[in-house]
Design an enzyme around this catalytic site. Structure first.
Site, PDB file in Angstrom:
ATOM      1  N   LYS A 276       0.839  -1.193   0.000  1.00 55.60           N
ATOM      2  CA  LYS A 276       0.000   0.000   0.000  1.00 55.60           C
ATOM      3  C   LYS A 276       0.877   1.248   0.000  1.00 55.60           C
ATOM      4  O   LYS A 276       1.919   1.262   0.654  1.00 55.60           O
ATOM      5  CB  LYS A 276      -0.849   0.041   1.284  1.00 55.60           C
ATOM      6  N   ARG A 351     -10.265 -11.586   1.601  1.00 53.78           N
ATOM      7  CA  ARG A 351     -11.117 -12.620   1.005  1.00 53.78           C
ATOM      8  C   ARG A 351     -10.434 -13.976   1.041  1.00 53.78           C
ATOM      9  O   ARG A 351     -11.104 -15.009   1.063  1.00 53.78           O
ATOM     10  CB  ARG A 351     -11.498 -12.198  -0.425  1.00 53.78           C
TER      11      ARG A 351
HETATM   12  N1  BES Z   1      -8.206  -3.830   4.352  1.00 50.64           N
HETATM   13  C1  BES Z   1      -8.382  -3.369   3.031  1.00 50.64           C
HETATM   14  C2  BES Z   1      -9.702  -2.602   2.830  1.00 50.64           C
HETATM   15  C3  BES Z   1      -9.821  -1.306   3.579  1.00 50.64           C
HETATM   16  C4  BES Z   1      -9.462  -0.125   2.964  1.00 50.64           C
HETATM   17  C5  BES Z   1     -10.334  -1.270   4.851  1.00 50.64           C
HETATM   18  C6  BES Z   1      -9.577   1.076   3.642  1.00 50.64           C
HETATM   19  C7  BES Z   1     -10.450  -0.069   5.532  1.00 50.64           C
HETATM   20  C8  BES Z   1     -10.071   1.101   4.933  1.00 50.64           C
HETATM   21  C9  BES Z   1      -8.365  -4.528   2.055  1.00 50.64           C
HETATM   22  O1  BES Z   1      -7.590  -5.620   2.434  1.00 50.64           O
HETATM   23  C10 BES Z   1      -7.780  -3.997   0.794  1.00 50.64           C
HETATM   24  O2  BES Z   1      -6.631  -3.682   0.782  1.00 50.64           O
HETATM   25  N2  BES Z   1      -8.601  -3.901  -0.246  1.00 50.64           N
HETATM   26  C11 BES Z   1      -8.164  -3.405  -1.473  1.00 50.64           C
HETATM   27  C12 BES Z   1      -8.203  -4.552  -2.452  1.00 50.64           C
HETATM   28  C13 BES Z   1      -7.608  -4.261  -3.805  1.00 50.64           C
HETATM   29  C14 BES Z   1      -6.220  -3.764  -3.735  1.00 50.64           C
HETATM   30  C15 BES Z   1      -7.688  -5.502  -4.662  1.00 50.64           C
HETATM   31  C16 BES Z   1      -9.089  -2.255  -1.839  1.00 50.64           C
HETATM   32  O3  BES Z   1     -10.285  -2.308  -1.506  1.00 50.64           O
HETATM   33  O4  BES Z   1      -8.621  -1.290  -2.418  1.00 50.64           O
HETATM   34 MN    MN Z   2      -5.546  -5.410   1.831  1.00 54.95          MN
END
Ligand code: BES
Ligand code: MN
Ligand code: ZN
Length: 499
Positions: A276, A351
């Protein structure tokens, strides 16, 4: 903030504060309900209710300055909105400024007088108990020697006919469970590791006589073929574990299958090798709120609800970290139900751990239904903000009950679709499916579509994406800014209570 909240005896001596609910009149001005006149022999409270700033709008707060025969030294008039619109939601909004004011004035006890309405006094008492209880959340736990401590007051709530003792106690009990969940979500990730969560689950269970805990880790996870869970967790020196809680009713309904509650418990989400950007990483300690709130719900079920049906809680706990041992984009994982997954993005890790949780639940728990809760996608925040959690559930009966529970507790949900076309989007050229379609279309729905590959249609299943509602970005009623909300603790407890 409050240090603690007690429930006192009904009646007795004058309390330090009396809170009187006033409805908004037809012309916008408030008025004292005729039934409240008994509290106001001098007419001073009625006079305050006629002051121009006393609008009766929901949460409008006016302090009366009665000269004589006052029901208490402090009389607060709180607006409840229009009588015809009044219900649980309005009282929840109205009570938050009252609770905060009484925490600030440090009054030692208070009583609530609400005019008769279609809201059941039991519901009213519970909402009042919850609000004061949630204010006892300690957001200063990690403050050190550079912060001077403030002392927080203790308050005693004196029950009345419009807010009876048992219901205030129920609300306070649910708030205790909710605050546990909030604390787990609040605890920094260098402390709140998967093992730490397992210890917390054990500690919680020890305080009850109906909860037992089993922690599955290491070779046992391998034996159970928890492929997604192991892979997501393998880059971290804090190893993954599956925390399984079982609530066994004292008097069980014969032949009842368990309700399974499943929570995403990523104790930190760096994104893994699909790392990230730093401004998206901060805050990811909250990626275990699905599991934290599931554990909080299990606590509420064991301590407050005490249903006669069995309930199993599953927390798939792992840290999504980075090392030379990390799982990578392009890896193909074979899940315990035989489905193969091509990893396209290691940041779509939730997931993968939930897929194992669903497979486990179906194969090993023989569940009546499964409800999973997860901070799964940023996309659900884009879609619904912090107002609703995304809800996916094709089973009308289960969905009806969840939606009814949500209406009671104010943890609101909005239904989003399952459709074969979304399942198609998850198809992989190399394996059966991929964990994230790079096109990012319908992102939160993709997450639900992915999960649907890991559970049979015959099992009622509800997926809740709580990424937008798990944390309070701004102060929300009695929930302080930048603290977890415990979203779903009360909803799941009320759901189980409705069975
Ligand atoms: N934990 C995150 C989702 C999330 C984002 C929760 C912001 C709380 C605040 C999840 O694991 C994630 O990273 N999702 C990504 C997936 C994508 C990169 C395929 C997303 O939703 O952007
Ligand atoms: Mn994630
Ligand atoms: Zn995540």
């Amino acid at each position: 903030m409050l240090k603690s909240v007690r429930v006192g005896a009904e009646g007795g001596a004058k309390p330090a504060a009396v809170v009187i609910g006033v409805f908004q009149g037809a012309k916008g001005a408030a008025g004292l309900d005729p039934a409240m006149k008994k509290l106001d022999s001098s007419g001073d409270v009625a006079k305050a209710a006629r002051r121009s700033e006393c609008t009766g709008a929901v949460g409008n707060l006016v302090e009366a300055f009665p000269e004589k025969n006052a029901p208490a030294a402090r009389v607060l008039l709180v607006g409840l909105g229009k009588k015809s619109d009044f219900g649980a939601a309005a009282l929840r909004t109205a009570i938050a400024p009252v609770a905060k004011r009484l925490a600030a004035t440090k009054d030692k006890d208070a009583r609530f007088e609400l005019p008769a309405s279609k809201l059941d006094p039991k519901a009213a008492g519970q909402i009042i108990g919850e609000a004061f209880g949630l204010l006892t959340f300690d957001k200063n736990e990690f403050k050190g020697s550079a912060t001077t401590g403030e002392g927080w007051p203790t308050i005693t709530l004196r029950p009345t006919k419009s807010a009876p003792a048992a219901s205030i106690k129920r609300g306070l009990g649910l708030a205790v469970s909710c605050n546990h969940a909030r604390r787990w979500g609040f605890t920094p990730p260098n402390i709140a590791t998967p093992d730490w969560m397992a210890k917390e689950a054990q500690r919680i269970a020890r305080g009850t006589d109906t909860l037992s805990v089993r922690v599955i880790r290491g070779a046992a996870l391998v034996k159970e073929k928890m492929e997604g869970h192991i892979n997501v967790g393998k880059a971290s020196e804090n190893p993954p574990c599956l925390i399984r809680l079982e609530y066994k009713p004292k008097r069980a309904k014969a032949g009842a299958k368990p309700i399974v509650l499943l929570g995403k418990t990523i104790t930190y989400d760096t994104g893994g090798l699909s790392i990230k950007p730093s401004n998206f990483m901060a805050g990811m300690k909250g990626d275990m709120c699905g599991g934290a709130n599931t554990l909080g719900a299990m606590h509420a079920i064991a301590t407050v609800i005490k249903p006669n049906v069995p309930v199993v809680g599953l927390l798939v706990a792992a840290e999504n970290s980075i090392s030379d041992e990390a799982y990578r984009p392009d890896d193909v994982l074979t899940f315990r139900n035989g489905v193969t997954v091509e990893v396209t993005n290691t940041d779509a890790e939730g997931r993968l751990v939930l897929a194992d949780g669903l497979c486990w639940a179906e194969a090993k728990e023989k569940p009546a239904c499964i409800i999973d809760m997860a901070t799964l996608t940023g996309g659900v925040i884009t879609a619904l903000g912090s107002t609703f959690a995304g809800l996916w559930c094709e089973d009308d009966k289960l969905r009806g009950r969840i939606e009814a529970a949500a209406a009671t507790t104010g943890e609101r949900t909005w239904r989003l679709p399952h459709d074969e076309s979304y399942r198609e989007m998850m198809k992989s050229p190399c394996a059966d499916i991929l964990n994230s379609n790079p096109n990012r279309k319908a992102h939160p729905i993709q997450g639900a579509a992915f999960l649907s590959y890991f559970i049979s249609d015959s099992i009622p299943w509800c997926h809740l994406d709580i990424a937008g509602v798990a944390d309070a970005e701004t102060e929300m009623g009695v929930i302080a800014k930048d603290t977890p909300t415990g979203w779903g603790v009360r909803l799941l407890a009320e759901y189980v209570d409705s069975l």
